[in-house]
Design a protein around this motif. Structure first.
Motif: not given
Length: 250
Positions: A196-202, A204-206, A213-217
């Motif tokens: 999902l994250a490979a898609n720039p728009e997706m 942003k959603v994630l 404002g970001r995914m965890g590591r």
């Protein structure tokens, strides 16, 4: 942070990538000898190589956690290879976000890996730890093990079950030296979210799914796992630790 795990033995399932890999590397960096387990032999072997390249000790064991005989062999490997088992991170899991979880086969696989797999690991790990009179187990659940999700019935059900198993184990072994906790990550940058994250728009959603404002590591989840296994968490058991960038605070 180095937790001083010198001489200890840690087992990590689902350690071929993501949170499991970060956890395995973290245990090794703190001095533990690590049993790296995954169904992905390439990923698991890479994790072992990364640990050894940094001066740590690790071996790989292929294991499908939904198969009782394979889990038994996995824990036996920890004992035969390193003489015991001090820590276990039961992290192996699947997320069928792109499938219909009401399909019989998908449901059965989710249940087998995410829930039965944790139970089988706890059963075998606790047997070794109880004999030694000490040990710490951490199970990977999810924020979907605490709140609902209208899209993924199998994932939500199994991750809620992991929290239940965690509390059960904590109560069952509380006076026998074995602590059992869970981590409940939010959206994390792993192989599960990568498609999902490979898609720039997706992406942003994630990123927007958490107040930060970001995914965890993966390393941020692993650091909590290490702490829960350490003596610094000696009075913590039966806890489901949320690590979600504030997602469940709303």
């Amino acid at each position: 942070m180095n937790y001083g795990f010198d001489g200890k033995v840690a087992l990590v399932t689902g350690a071929g990538s993501g949170i499991g890999r970060a956890s395995a590397i973290g245990f090794a960096a703190s001095g533990a000898r690590v049993i790296v387990s995954d169904v992905n032999e390439t990923g698991g072997t890479e994790t072992v190589e990364m640990i050894r390249a940094a001066g740590g000790a690790a071996v790989f064991q292929n294991c499908d956690v939904s198969e009782a005989d394979q889990v038994k062999a996995l824990v036996a490997r920890a004992v035969s290879e390193y003489g015991g088992l001090d820590f276990a991170h039961n992290n192996a899991g699947i997320n069928s976000m792109m499938a219909n979880e009401y399909d019989d086969d998908v449901w059965a696989k989710s249940l087998g890996v995410n829930l039965t797999g944790v139970m089988l690991c706890m059963r075998e790990e606790s047997e070794v730890m109880l004999k030694a009179g000490k040990g710490a187990i951490v199970n990977t659940s999810s924020i979907n093990g605490l709140v609902g999700n209208g899209a993924q019935p199998g994932y939500v059900a199994t991750k809620h079950g992991v929290v239940g198993l965690t509390r059960h184990g904590a109560l069952r072994w509380a006076q026998q030296g074995v602590r059992v906790n869970a981590v409940c990550p939010g959206v994390v940058e792993t192989g599960m979210t990568a498609p999902l994250a490979a898609n720039p728009e997706m992406r942003k959603v994630l990123d927007s799914m958490t107040p930060m404002g970001r995914m965890g590591r993966p390393e941020e989840i692993a650091s909590a796992v290490l702490w829960l296994c350490s003596d610094q968490a000696s009075f913590v058991t039966g806890h489901a630790l949320v690590i979600d960038g504030g997602a469940t605070a709303v």
